[in-house]
Scaffold this active site. Sequence first.
Site, PDB file in Angstrom:
ATOM      1  N   ARG A 172      47.931  54.630  32.524  1.00 41.82           N
ATOM      2  CA  ARG A 172      47.644  53.412  31.741  1.00 41.82           C
ATOM      3  C   ARG A 172      48.057  53.608  30.275  1.00 41.82           C
ATOM      4  NH1 ARG A 172      41.710  51.487  32.592  1.00 41.82           N
ATOM      5  NH2 ARG A 172      42.459  49.685  31.418  1.00 41.82           N
ATOM      6  N   HIS A 225      34.556  49.310  24.379  1.00 40.87           N
ATOM      7  CA  HIS A 225      34.721  50.110  25.595  1.00 40.87           C
ATOM      8  C   HIS A 225      35.665  51.305  25.383  1.00 40.87           C
ATOM      9  CE1 HIS A 225      33.391  46.584  28.439  1.00 40.87           C
ATOM     10  NE2 HIS A 225      32.395  47.151  27.800  1.00 40.87           N
ATOM     11  N   SER A 241      35.973  37.570  31.833  1.00 45.31           N
ATOM     12  CA  SER A 241      35.349  36.917  32.990  1.00 45.31           C
ATOM     13  C   SER A 241      33.834  36.780  32.847  1.00 45.31           C
ATOM     14  CB  SER A 241      35.656  37.708  34.260  1.00 45.31           C
ATOM     15  OG  SER A 241      35.105  39.007  34.156  1.00 45.31           O
ATOM     16  N   ASN A 253      39.760  30.494  27.895  1.00 43.15           N
ATOM     17  CA  ASN A 253      40.031  31.295  29.096  1.00 43.15           C
ATOM     18  C   ASN A 253      40.963  30.532  30.024  1.00 43.15           C
ATOM     19  OD1 ASN A 253      39.126  33.943  30.018  1.00 43.15           O
ATOM     20  ND2 ASN A 253      38.369  32.895  31.842  1.00 43.15           N
ATOM     21  N   GLU A 295      40.698  30.143  33.217  1.00 41.31           N
ATOM     22  CA  GLU A 295      39.948  29.385  34.228  1.00 41.31           C
ATOM     23  C   GLU A 295      38.473  29.504  33.877  1.00 41.31           C
ATOM     24  OE1 GLU A 295      41.224  31.620  37.582  1.00 41.31           O
ATOM     25  OE2 GLU A 295      40.195  33.413  36.910  1.00 41.31           O
TER      26      GLU A 295
HETATM   27  P1  OAD Z   1      38.457  40.504  33.905  1.00 37.01           P
HETATM   28  O1  OAD Z   1      39.624  40.950  34.706  1.00 37.01           O
HETATM   29  O2  OAD Z   1      37.110  40.595  34.538  1.00 37.01           O
HETATM   30  O3  OAD Z   1      38.643  38.998  33.449  1.00 37.01           O
HETATM   31  C1  OAD Z   1      39.811  38.560  32.805  1.00 37.01           C
HETATM   32  C2  OAD Z   1      39.648  37.084  32.481  1.00 37.01           C
HETATM   33  O4  OAD Z   1      40.808  36.686  31.779  1.00 37.01           O
HETATM   34  C3  OAD Z   1      39.504  36.169  33.699  1.00 37.01           C
HETATM   35  O5  OAD Z   1      38.425  35.263  33.483  1.00 37.01           O
HETATM   36  C4  OAD Z   1      40.842  35.434  33.746  1.00 37.01           C
HETATM   37  O6  OAD Z   1      40.706  34.090  34.200  1.00 37.01           O
HETATM   38  C5  OAD Z   1      41.246  35.441  32.293  1.00 37.01           C
HETATM   39  N1  OAD Z   1      42.708  35.365  32.077  1.00 37.01           N
HETATM   40  C6  OAD Z   1      43.702  35.861  32.851  1.00 37.01           C
HETATM   41  N2  OAD Z   1      44.896  35.597  32.312  1.00 37.01           N
HETATM   42  C7  OAD Z   1      44.659  34.918  31.175  1.00 37.01           C
HETATM   43  C8  OAD Z   1      45.503  34.344  30.160  1.00 37.01           C
HETATM   44  N3  OAD Z   1      46.836  34.428  30.212  1.00 37.01           N
HETATM   45  N4  OAD Z   1      44.906  33.710  29.120  1.00 37.01           N
HETATM   46  C9  OAD Z   1      43.556  33.603  29.052  1.00 37.01           C
HETATM   47  N5  OAD Z   1      42.721  34.110  29.970  1.00 37.01           N
HETATM   48  C10 OAD Z   1      43.264  34.770  31.009  1.00 37.01           C
HETATM   49  O7  OAD Z   1      38.501  41.335  32.528  1.00 37.01           O
HETATM   50  P2  OAD Z   1      37.346  41.538  31.445  1.00 37.01           P
HETATM   51  O8  OAD Z   1      36.464  40.354  31.373  1.00 37.01           O
HETATM   52  O9  OAD Z   1      38.000  42.009  30.198  1.00 37.01           O
HETATM   53  O10 OAD Z   1      35.180  47.521  31.596  1.00 37.01           O
HETATM   54  O11 OAD Z   1      36.551  42.739  32.076  1.00 37.01           O
HETATM   55  C11 OAD Z   1      35.427  43.238  31.404  1.00 37.01           C
HETATM   56  C12 OAD Z   1      35.284  44.716  31.653  1.00 37.01           C
HETATM   57  O12 OAD Z   1      35.277  44.943  33.076  1.00 37.01           O
HETATM   58  C13 OAD Z   1      36.442  45.560  31.179  1.00 37.01           C
HETATM   59  O13 OAD Z   1      36.369  45.900  29.820  1.00 37.01           O
HETATM   60  C14 OAD Z   1      36.323  46.779  32.031  1.00 37.01           C
HETATM   61  C15 OAD Z   1      36.097  46.101  33.364  1.00 37.01           C
HETATM   62  O14 OAD Z   1      35.431  46.823  34.328  1.00 37.01           O
HETATM   63  C16 OAD Z   1      35.142  48.853  31.742  1.00 37.01           C
HETATM   64  O15 OAD Z   1      36.041  49.478  32.263  1.00 37.01           O
HETATM   65  C17 OAD Z   1      33.875  49.480  31.222  1.00 37.01           C
END
Ligand code: OAD
Length: 233
Positions: free
Chosen positions: A59, A109, A177, A201, A203
């Site tokens: 990564r 994080h 999300s 976001n 969605e």
């Molecule tokens: P997620 O993968 O859970 O969510 C990503 C969000 O971004 C989703 O709601 C998508 O709809 C949205 N999304 C995707 N493409 C997009 C775009 N082009 N523009 C706007 N929104 C978009 O990722 P996180 O919420 O960041 O933690 O996840 C939170 C944590 O879960 C991460 O930091 C990580 C993971 O497990 C650890 O590793 C501790």
Amino acid sequence: MAEFERIVILTGAGISAESGIDTFRSAGGLWEQHRVEDVATPEGFARDPHLVLNFYDMRRAALSKVEPNPAHEALARLEREFSGELLLVTQNVDDLHQRGGSGKVLHMHGELKSALCTSCEMRSRWEAPMLDRPPCPICRAPTLRPDVVWFGEMPYEMARIYHALETCDLFVSIGTSGAVYPAAGFVQEARANGARTLELNLEPSEGSRLFHETRLGPASQLVPQWVDEVLGG
Ligand code: OAD
């Protein structure tokens, strides 16, 4: 948009999606390709350090193949031009906010380009692989791990973040999300303290109903538009 003086922004994987970094929970996302227990827990690291170090080495190396997008750049512009207080908190471990021009980013994080020594507990800037167990630049012990917060560990700088959430007048969540606490609870914290809350976001997220307003679309469009509004341009 009404004038705000103290803004807290939380970003998640969605802001980096258009730069080519996989999100976690989308179809084909990182957590479909890898088991969280294997690569994102202290127990997984104790069980198979080779697997975990390799996962983060890949990564980290992949960061050299991606570039910040207009959403990162718009937040950097906001930092430069906004006259009030701004706290940018990211759950992302990539370096795209910094490379997009943001000078002050709180990585709750952790970061791929940082190493944490399990012997001396010091954090060091780190670009190289860790798989061959290089020595800690500070204590020389071969006990570095990725400086990434795993499940079951405490995110960084929580006191500072909660203080900002208590006093902000606008909280904005971008590309996350709302599935992982404590970040998923920031909207309620800010709202309970009287802040306006806005979600940008692709969605509806798990937490959408908690926000005063949700705008749906790609971050590369929504974020520059919103920054223009805040800066009155
Ligand atoms: P997620 O993968 O859970 O969510 C990503 C969000 O971004 C989703 O709601 C998508 O709809 C949205 N999304 C995707 N493409 C997009 C775009 N082009 N523009 C706007 N929104 C978009 O990722 P996180 O919420 O960041 O933690 O996840 C939170 C944590 O879960 C991460 O930091 C990580 C993971 O497990 C650890 O590793 C501790």
